[in-house]
Design a protein around this motif. Structure first.
Motif, short mmCIF file in Angstrom:
data_model
loop_
_atom_site.label_atom_id
_atom_site.label_comp_id
_atom_site.label_asym_id
_atom_site.label_seq_id
_atom_site.Cartn_x
_atom_site.Cartn_y
_atom_site.Cartn_z
N GLU B 160 -10.39 -9.90 -3.51
CA GLU B 160 -10.64 -11.34 -3.42
C GLU B 160 -9.54 -12.13 -4.14
OE1 GLU B 160 -14.54 -12.29 -4.95
OE2 GLU B 160 -13.82 -14.30 -5.48
N LEU B 161 -9.11 -11.63 -5.32
CA LEU B 161 -8.19 -12.39 -6.15
C LEU B 161 -6.72 -12.24 -5.75
CD1 LEU B 161 -9.68 -11.77 -9.73
CD2 LEU B 161 -10.22 -13.62 -8.12
N ALA B 162 -6.36 -11.05 -5.28
CA ALA B 162 -4.93 -10.78 -5.02
C ALA B 162 -4.30 -11.78 -4.05
CB ALA B 162 -4.74 -9.33 -4.55
N PRO B 163 -4.98 -12.09 -2.92
CA PRO B 163 -4.33 -13.04 -2.00
C PRO B 163 -4.12 -14.42 -2.62
CG PRO B 163 -6.10 -11.84 -0.90
CD PRO B 163 -6.22 -11.54 -2.36
N ALA B 164 -5.05 -14.85 -3.51
CA ALA B 164 -4.90 -16.16 -4.14
C ALA B 164 -3.67 -16.18 -5.04
CB ALA B 164 -6.16 -16.49 -4.96
N ILE B 165 -3.41 -15.07 -5.72
CA ILE B 165 -2.22 -15.00 -6.57
C ILE B 165 -0.97 -14.84 -5.71
CG2 ILE B 165 -1.08 -13.77 -8.46
CD1 ILE B 165 -3.89 -12.83 -9.36
N LYS B 240 1.57 -1.26 3.65
CA LYS B 240 1.74 -2.46 4.47
C LYS B 240 1.66 -3.68 3.55
CE LYS B 240 -0.52 -0.60 8.60
NZ LYS B 240 -1.32 0.50 7.92
N PRO B 241 2.41 -4.73 3.86
CA PRO B 241 2.25 -5.96 3.08
C PRO B 241 0.80 -6.43 3.14
CG PRO B 241 4.25 -6.07 4.40
CD PRO B 241 3.52 -4.83 4.84
N GLY B 242 0.27 -6.84 2.00
CA GLY B 242 -1.12 -7.29 1.94
C GLY B 242 -2.12 -6.18 1.75
N GLU B 243 -1.62 -4.94 1.51
CA GLU B 243 -2.53 -3.80 1.39
C GLU B 243 -2.87 -3.53 -0.07
OE1 GLU B 243 -2.43 -0.46 4.63
OE2 GLU B 243 -1.15 0.17 2.98
N LEU B 244 -4.14 -3.28 -0.32
CA LEU B 244 -4.63 -2.88 -1.64
C LEU B 244 -5.12 -1.45 -1.54
CD1 LEU B 244 -5.62 -3.72 -4.59
CD2 LEU B 244 -7.84 -4.10 -3.51
N MET B 245 -4.63 -0.58 -2.42
CA MET B 245 -5.11 0.79 -2.42
C MET B 245 -5.69 1.14 -3.78
SD MET B 245 -2.32 2.97 -0.18
CE MET B 245 -3.37 4.41 -0.17
N MET B 246 -6.67 2.04 -3.77
CA MET B 246 -7.23 2.54 -5.02
C MET B 246 -7.02 4.06 -5.02
SD MET B 246 -11.14 2.15 -6.37
CE MET B 246 -12.02 3.41 -5.45
N PHE B 247 -6.46 4.57 -6.09
CA PHE B 247 -6.25 6.01 -6.23
C PHE B 247 -7.18 6.56 -7.30
CE2 PHE B 247 -2.40 4.21 -4.53
CZ PHE B 247 -1.96 5.14 -3.60
N VAL B 248 -7.84 7.66 -6.97
CA VAL B 248 -8.72 8.34 -7.93
C VAL B 248 -8.47 9.84 -7.79
CG1 VAL B 248 -11.11 8.77 -8.63
CG2 VAL B 248 -10.47 6.52 -7.76
N GLY B 250 -5.91 11.61 -8.01
CA GLY B 250 -4.68 12.01 -7.34
C GLY B 250 -4.62 11.76 -5.85
N ALA B 251 -5.56 10.97 -5.32
CA ALA B 251 -5.55 10.72 -3.88
C ALA B 251 -6.05 9.31 -3.59
CB ALA B 251 -6.44 11.75 -3.16
N PRO B 252 -5.65 8.75 -2.46
CA PRO B 252 -6.17 7.43 -2.09
C PRO B 252 -7.68 7.52 -1.89
CG PRO B 252 -4.30 8.04 -0.70
CD PRO B 252 -4.70 9.26 -1.46
N ALA B 253 -8.43 6.61 -2.51
CA ALA B 253 -9.89 6.60 -2.39
C ALA B 253 -10.34 5.37 -1.62
CB ALA B 253 -10.53 6.62 -3.77
N LEU B 254 -9.41 4.46 -1.36
CA LEU B 254 -9.75 3.23 -0.65
C LEU B 254 -8.45 2.56 -0.23
CD1 LEU B 254 -12.28 0.54 -1.85
CD2 LEU B 254 -9.92 -0.14 -1.43
N VAL B 255 -8.41 2.10 1.01
CA VAL B 255 -7.27 1.31 1.50
C VAL B 255 -7.87 0.07 2.16
CG1 VAL B 255 -5.23 1.27 2.95
CG2 VAL B 255 -6.07 3.46 2.07
N ARG B 256 -7.37 -1.09 1.75
CA ARG B 256 -7.94 -2.30 2.34
C ARG B 256 -6.82 -3.31 2.59
NH1 ARG B 256 -13.06 -4.78 -0.70
NH2 ARG B 256 -13.65 -2.60 -0.57
N GLN B 257 -6.86 -3.93 3.75
CA GLN B 257 -5.91 -5.00 4.06
C GLN B 257 -6.51 -6.29 3.52
OE1 GLN B 257 -2.97 -4.34 5.57
NE2 GLN B 257 -2.29 -6.46 5.43
N VAL B 258 -5.89 -6.86 2.50
CA VAL B 258 -6.49 -8.03 1.87
C VAL B 258 -5.68 -9.31 2.06
CG1 VAL B 258 -7.61 -6.60 0.13
CG2 VAL B 258 -5.43 -7.68 -0.40
#
Lengths: 262, 262
Positions: B160-165, B240-248, B250-258
């Motif tokens: 939610e916050l990243a695009p605003a920044i 990708k530009p605008g992508e948020l990833m979460m790593f847990v 040692g591996a991606p646990a979430l990829v979201r286009q924000v």
């Protein structure tokens, strides 16, 4: 028990000499082998080094002994674990931000049954009584003032809070915001001020001497505060139990008796 | 512009190899000479090293290259000053405590006219747009949750916050609480996962190779996230530009286009 070392100066000064003697107590001349840490203010920033290896053998401590980081305010700590396990998060000094400034804190002594009600803004990460005391002090400061109220107002708050914490046991501590260094003595704390004319000092714990007249200017002034005197050929002043001192620009700026004998 | 390096693992791993290549960009193969920093989580504690000397010549960076500190989450940064002077308090990564845990943050990119209204609990110590963004994010997290709400809820808030920044400019960032590592890409960010069967990797920036099969076990898994790929003989995945990833672990646990393309 742990040991504390602090330095407050009127010009950025390196602590290599004092730290060398101090770190020797972590394994050779002392039993403080359960981690150590040091924080150097540099402008508004802080260099913060902690390690759970004894300071005598830690590669990070070796860096500190060889790399002359210049600072006007330094707080260091060697630990003999009593409350809280041997872990990085339990190594002093602790650091937090308040009013857009970093605050650095280290404690020597045990606090029995010390579980203060915390406001929630500052929460301990580790399991030490010391970090709880630090969070409790910062909570109070944050609740009373929206911006930094000046060094003397900080000393007033510490004078009020220190006896309440010391009632739980031994509370020798040092606190700095990068300008002033506050030191409170429950049981043992010493200081000296080095200034012109500078002389040669020899470490008690190691075969190292420094002729400070060769590495200083006439205007330099440095206060060193430590649990046990670091040198044999200088005169150290003992704090009285219950005494709170504030050091600014390398000299005592305030001395106050805030508690009875511990 | 600056560069970012992050590591997230399922077992404590040293970052000596990747940091060696990364630090070379601070003066030899790159222009990032205005300071650097690195933070290692170790249990609940953090080792935090910052220096305003270029990472290529800094004695502290030399220690990091030689001392294999093992950590499950690391964030490093080399700086080319754009907003904020060259000073220790402006070196990334920044660190604060929230909910009794340390949070580490580093940012690459410039934010124009970025002066968010801050709640007062977290205030920047230095003058960077980056530290302002970090304080703003922590303010939001602290206002919404009294305790850590779990990694996915954190990702929701960041989404939610990243695009605003990012609307103010370029906002590639990494954030970690010692368990998850969150990475957001505005413009450039790459990652790879090293796992069994491990092979030999060769740095692009230095003549160094490591055969990871010799220094790992079959169960080890390590994600490395970096602005520009560190090795020439491995396949790096571009964010990708605008992508948020979460790593847990040692591996991606979430990829979201924000966000959209910056």
């Amino acid at each position: 028990m742990c040991q504390l070392l602090g330095m407050n100066c009127n010009t950025p000064t390196d602590i290599v000499f004092s730290f060398t003697g101090f770190a020797t107590r972590a394994g050779r001349t002392g039993e403080h082998v359960d981690g150590w840490g040091i924080a150097f203010f540099e402008g508004a920033g802080v260099r913060h080094f902690v390690d759970h290896e004894p300071a005598l053998v830690s590669p990070v401590a070796d860096l500190i002994r060889r790399y002359p980081i210049k600072s006007k305010n330094v707080i260091a700590h060697i630990r003999k674990a009593t409350v809280g396990s041997v872990a990085l998060e339990n190594c002093h000094p602790f650091i937090r931000e308040l009013w857009g400034q970093y605050w650095v804190f280290a404690h020597n002594g045990d606090l029995r049954d010390y579980h203060p009600r915390l406001g929630g803004r500052y929460r301990p990460v580790g399991g030490t009584d010391s970090e709880r005391a630090f969070c409790w002090i910062l909570d109070h400061l944050a609740q009373r003032y929206d911006t930094h109220p000046g060094a003397h107002a900080i000393a007033d708050v510490l004078a009020e809070l220190a006896p309440a914490i010391a009632a739980h046991g031994t509370f020798n501590f040092m606190l700095s915001d990068g300008v002033a260094l506050y030191a409170h003595c429950s049981t043992r704390l010493h200081y000296l001020v080095r200034q012109h004319p500078f002389a040669t000092a020899s470490l008690s714990d190691d075969e190292v001497s420094v002729d400070f007249s060769q590495v200083t200017t006439q205007d330099d002034r440095v206060a060193v505060i430590v649990t046990e005197p670091l040198t044999a050929n200088e005169t150290w002043n003992g704090f009285k139990p219950g005494e709170l001192m504030m050091f600014v620009d390398g000299a005592p700026a305030l001395v106050r008796q805030v508690g009875g004998r511990a």
